[in-house]
Design a protein around this motif. Structure first.
Motif: not given
Length: 110
Positions: A51-60
């Motif tokens: 799923t495409p995610l914002p950069r912050t969510e990818v890191t989380k």
């Protein structure tokens, strides 16, 4: 000799006027560069999903994976040990610093 005492001048009571209330400032919009959904590469998708995610969510999500699989080095918590899924993400390295994590992730998102 007698001490001379100065008569204390009475202080004028300064009347403070209530400052007019300021209108609530609108909340700042989040930086759109951080909130833009990014598509993970196949290597990164094996860890966080497709799923495409914002950069912050990818890191989380990567940190959730690291903690769930107990991949932080017990002797030095700043180092992350790579397992089979993270090793390709970390360019084949067995261990990387947490400060380099975003550098490796940036190579695997579009």
């Amino acid at each position: 000799m007698a001490k001379s005492s100065k008569a204390a001048a009475p202080k004028a009571a300064a009347k403070k006027e209530a400052a007019p209330k300021k209108a609530a400032a609108p909340k700042k919009a989040a930086n759109s560069a951080f909130m833009t959904p990014l598509t993970p590469s196949a290597t990164l998708a094996a860890v966080i999903g497709t799923t495409p995610l914002p950069r912050t969510e990818v890191t989380k999500k990567i940190w959730d994976y690291i903690k769930a699989h107990n991949l932080q080095d017990p002797a030095n918590k700043r180092m992350i040990n790579a397992d089979a899924k993270l090793k390709p993400l970390f360019d084949g390295k067995d261990q990387v610093s947490m400060f380099d994590l975003t550098k490796f992730v940036a190579k695997h998102v579009k």
